[in-house]
Design a protein around this motif. Structure first.
Motif, PDB file in Angstrom:
ATOM      1  N   GLN A  51       0.829  -1.210   0.000  1.00  0.00           N
ATOM      2  CA  GLN A  51       0.000   0.000   0.000  1.00  0.00           C
ATOM      3  C   GLN A  51       0.863   1.260   0.000  1.00  0.00           C
ATOM      4  N   ARG A  52       1.936   1.243   0.740  1.00  0.00           N
ATOM      5  CA  ARG A  52       2.833   2.407   0.761  1.00  0.00           C
ATOM      6  C   ARG A  52       3.532   2.595  -0.581  1.00  0.00           C
ATOM      7  N   TRP A  53       3.909   1.488  -1.206  1.00  0.00           N
ATOM      8  CA  TRP A  53       4.520   1.562  -2.531  1.00  0.00           C
ATOM      9  C   TRP A  53       3.538   2.162  -3.540  1.00  0.00           C
ATOM     10  N   ALA A  54       2.299   1.681  -3.521  1.00  0.00           N
ATOM     11  CA  ALA A  54       1.292   2.196  -4.447  1.00  0.00           C
ATOM     12  C   ALA A  54       0.982   3.659  -4.164  1.00  0.00           C
ATOM     13  N   ALA A  55       0.916   4.018  -2.888  1.00  0.00           N
ATOM     14  CA  ALA A  55       0.658   5.422  -2.535  1.00  0.00           C
ATOM     15  C   ALA A  55       1.758   6.324  -3.078  1.00  0.00           C
ATOM     16  N   ALA A  56       3.014   5.885  -2.970  1.00  0.00           N
ATOM     17  CA  ALA A  56       4.127   6.679  -3.492  1.00  0.00           C
ATOM     18  C   ALA A  56       4.026   6.822  -5.001  1.00  0.00           C
ATOM     19  N   ALA A  57       3.661   5.739  -5.688  1.00  0.00           N
ATOM     20  CA  ALA A  57       3.527   5.795  -7.145  1.00  0.00           C
ATOM     21  C   ALA A  57       2.444   6.783  -7.560  1.00  0.00           C
ATOM     22  N   VAL A  58       1.326   6.762  -6.867  1.00  0.00           N
ATOM     23  CA  VAL A  58       0.219   7.662  -7.216  1.00  0.00           C
ATOM     24  C   VAL A  58       0.557   9.101  -6.853  1.00  0.00           C
ATOM     25  N   GLN A  59       1.127   9.312  -5.681  1.00  0.00           N
ATOM     26  CA  GLN A  59       1.463  10.664  -5.239  1.00  0.00           C
ATOM     27  C   GLN A  59       2.467  11.327  -6.174  1.00  0.00           C
ATOM     28  N   ARG A  60       3.415  10.561  -6.694  1.00  0.00           N
ATOM     29  CA  ARG A  60       4.455  11.120  -7.565  1.00  0.00           C
ATOM     30  C   ARG A  60       4.033  11.160  -9.033  1.00  0.00           C
ATOM     31  N   ARG A  61       2.837  10.643  -9.314  1.00  0.00           N
ATOM     32  CA  ARG A  61       2.340  10.624 -10.695  1.00  0.00           C
ATOM     33  C   ARG A  61       3.359   9.929 -11.606  1.00  0.00           C
ATOM     34  N   GLY A 108      -8.981   7.866 -13.532  1.00  0.00           N
ATOM     35  CA  GLY A 108      -8.505   8.019 -14.904  1.00  0.00           C
ATOM     36  C   GLY A 108      -7.214   8.786 -15.081  1.00  0.00           C
ATOM     37  N   LEU A 109      -6.467   9.027 -14.011  1.00  0.00           N
ATOM     38  CA  LEU A 109      -5.203   9.760 -14.134  1.00  0.00           C
ATOM     39  C   LEU A 109      -4.151   8.871 -14.803  1.00  0.00           C
ATOM     40  N   PRO A 110      -3.523   9.320 -15.894  1.00  0.00           N
ATOM     41  CA  PRO A 110      -2.501   8.500 -16.555  1.00  0.00           C
ATOM     42  C   PRO A 110      -1.287   8.279 -15.642  1.00  0.00           C
ATOM     43  N   LEU A 111      -0.910   7.015 -15.480  1.00  0.00           N
ATOM     44  CA  LEU A 111       0.215   6.649 -14.626  1.00  0.00           C
ATOM     45  C   LEU A 111       0.883   5.404 -15.185  1.00  0.00           C
ATOM     46  N   TRP A 112       2.151   5.218 -14.805  1.00  0.00           N
ATOM     47  CA  TRP A 112       2.765   3.915 -15.060  1.00  0.00           C
ATOM     48  C   TRP A 112       2.138   2.903 -14.114  1.00  0.00           C
ATOM     49  N   THR A 113       1.864   1.714 -14.634  1.00  0.00           N
ATOM     50  CA  THR A 113       1.393   0.614 -13.801  1.00  0.00           C
ATOM     51  C   THR A 113       2.121  -0.656 -14.234  1.00  0.00           C
ATOM     52  N   PRO A 114       2.108  -1.693 -13.410  1.00  0.00           N
ATOM     53  CA  PRO A 114       2.745  -2.956 -13.803  1.00  0.00           C
ATOM     54  C   PRO A 114       2.053  -3.653 -14.969  1.00  0.00           C
ATOM     55  N   VAL A 115       0.835  -3.215 -15.315  1.00  0.00           N
ATOM     56  CA  VAL A 115       0.089  -3.800 -16.435  1.00  0.00           C
ATOM     57  C   VAL A 115      -0.103  -2.712 -17.483  1.00  0.00           C
ATOM     58  N   PRO A 116       0.689  -2.736 -18.570  1.00  0.00           N
ATOM     59  CA  PRO A 116       0.676  -1.639 -19.552  1.00  0.00           C
ATOM     60  C   PRO A 116      -0.687  -1.346 -20.157  1.00  0.00           C
ATOM     61  N   THR A 117      -1.569  -2.338 -20.219  1.00  0.00           N
ATOM     62  CA  THR A 117      -2.890  -2.099 -20.810  1.00  0.00           C
ATOM     63  C   THR A 117      -3.847  -1.410 -19.851  1.00  0.00           C
ATOM     64  N   MET A 118      -3.391  -1.161 -18.625  1.00  0.00           N
ATOM     65  CA  MET A 118      -4.234  -0.499 -17.623  1.00  0.00           C
ATOM     66  C   MET A 118      -3.459   0.667 -17.017  1.00  0.00           C
ATOM     67  N   PRO A 119      -3.142   1.693 -17.808  1.00  0.00           N
ATOM     68  CA  PRO A 119      -2.182   2.720 -17.386  1.00  0.00           C
ATOM     69  C   PRO A 119      -2.782   3.941 -16.687  1.00  0.00           C
ATOM     70  N   THR A 120      -3.648   3.724 -15.709  1.00  0.00           N
ATOM     71  CA  THR A 120      -4.229   4.866 -15.003  1.00  0.00           C
ATOM     72  C   THR A 120      -4.339   4.572 -13.514  1.00  0.00           C
ATOM     73  N   SER A 121      -4.750   5.577 -12.768  1.00  0.00           N
ATOM     74  CA  SER A 121      -4.960   5.441 -11.331  1.00  0.00           C
ATOM     75  C   SER A 121      -6.015   4.389 -11.008  1.00  0.00           C
ATOM     76  N   ASP A 122      -6.903   4.111 -11.965  1.00  0.00           N
ATOM     77  CA  ASP A 122      -7.937   3.096 -11.756  1.00  0.00           C
ATOM     78  C   ASP A 122      -7.322   1.748 -11.400  1.00  0.00           C
ATOM     79  N   PHE A 123      -6.196   1.425 -12.034  1.00  0.00           N
ATOM     80  CA  PHE A 123      -5.536   0.151 -11.762  1.00  0.00           C
ATOM     81  C   PHE A 123      -5.154   0.040 -10.292  1.00  0.00           C
TER      82      PHE A 123
END
Length: 265
Positions: A51-61, A108-123
């Motif tokens: 959860q902390r890792w994901a929070a950092a990813a989202v916070q840093r866009r 719907g915020l564009p972000l890097w995710t571990p699954v390239p076909t799901m590249p938003t905050s929704d993931f």
């Protein structure tokens, strides 16, 4: 997404709070059979660290992966003997951080995710809500307690599992998955306690070049009937078939083969 974005944010804290209640007063050194090599305390550290890792990813866009050294609590051997009060507070903080980061980012915020076909905050919202749903089951069952989950949440967790498992990229990461494909290979999951408006049936088609699935009640080579939560536990391989409260009609070997080959998570 099957559930609203805000619902996923809420479930991250809700499911974590339920986990905290489950492990309150429990022996945190209890082994977790469904997560070999971990005890309950280590499982909790895995959840909070993720959860902390994901929070950092989202916070840093983030537009690329975070450095490996920011993957908190990768070495769970350091957390064999947890202090219950400290762990409880720490879990609450991590869930709040992630839910808050997602709420601030929005859908719907564009972000890097571990699954390239799901590249938003929704993931991140969906994945980490369902991550706690399933790992709460790990802890609950390890401690010999009864596990329950809201029907909408359970159905969405099944949806996500099938969606991720049917991605063509899975053939590259898990080549054995391709062995599932073949003529006549179809499965149907039916939730015996599902309400009509939930459409709690899943049809999986392995007869083509890729794996496909849909919410539908269809004739299949094998049909698996059972309560929704039980189907969730079986599909995620949290409940052994020998102990599951389900009915298997048709090609049981196909069902067991499917379970073995989709164990990518």
């Amino acid at each position: 997404m099957a559930l609203p974005f805000d619902r996923y944010c809420m479930e991250i804290t809700n499911q974590t709070d339920q986990l905290r209640a489950v492990i309150d007063g429990a022996d945190l050194t209890t082994a977790v059979p469904t997560c070999p090599g971990w005890n309950v305390g280590q499982l909790a550290r895995h959840i909070g660290g993720g959860q902390r890792w994901a929070a950092a990813a989202v916070q840093r866009r983030v537009q690329e992966p975070l450095p490996d050294d920011e993957l908190e609590f990768r070495d769970l051997s350091l957390y064999v003997n947890e202090e219950p009060v400290e762990l409880d507070f720490w879990l609450g903080v991590g869930a709040a951080q992630l839910a808050g980061a997602l709420a601030a980012a929005g859908e719907g915020l564009p972000l890097w995710t571990p699954v390239p076909t799901m590249p938003t905050s929704d993931f991140y919202a969906r994945r980490f809500a369902n991550e706690v749903v399933v790992h709460r089951a790990d802890a609950t069952l390890a401690l010999g307690k009864d596990y329950a989950v809201d029907a909408e949440v359970a159905a969405d967790a099944i949806d996500e599992w099938l969606e991720l498992g049917s991605l063509p990229v899975m053939f590259e990461h898990h080549p054995r998955t391709r062995e599932l494909l073949g003529p006549g290979r179809t499965l149907h999951f039916h939730a015996t306690d599902g309400l009509p408006d939930q459409h709690a049936d899943w049809a999986i088609d392995l007869t083509g070049d890729v794996i496909t699935w849909r919410r539908a009640a269809e004739d299949a080579a094998v049909t698996i009937n059972g309560p929704l939560t039980e189907l969730l536990l079986v599909i995620y391989r949290r409940r052994p078939l020998a102990e599951a409260n389900i009915e298997i009609l048709g090609d049981r070997e196909l069902f067991e083969f499917w379970l073995d080959r989709v164990s990518f998570g």
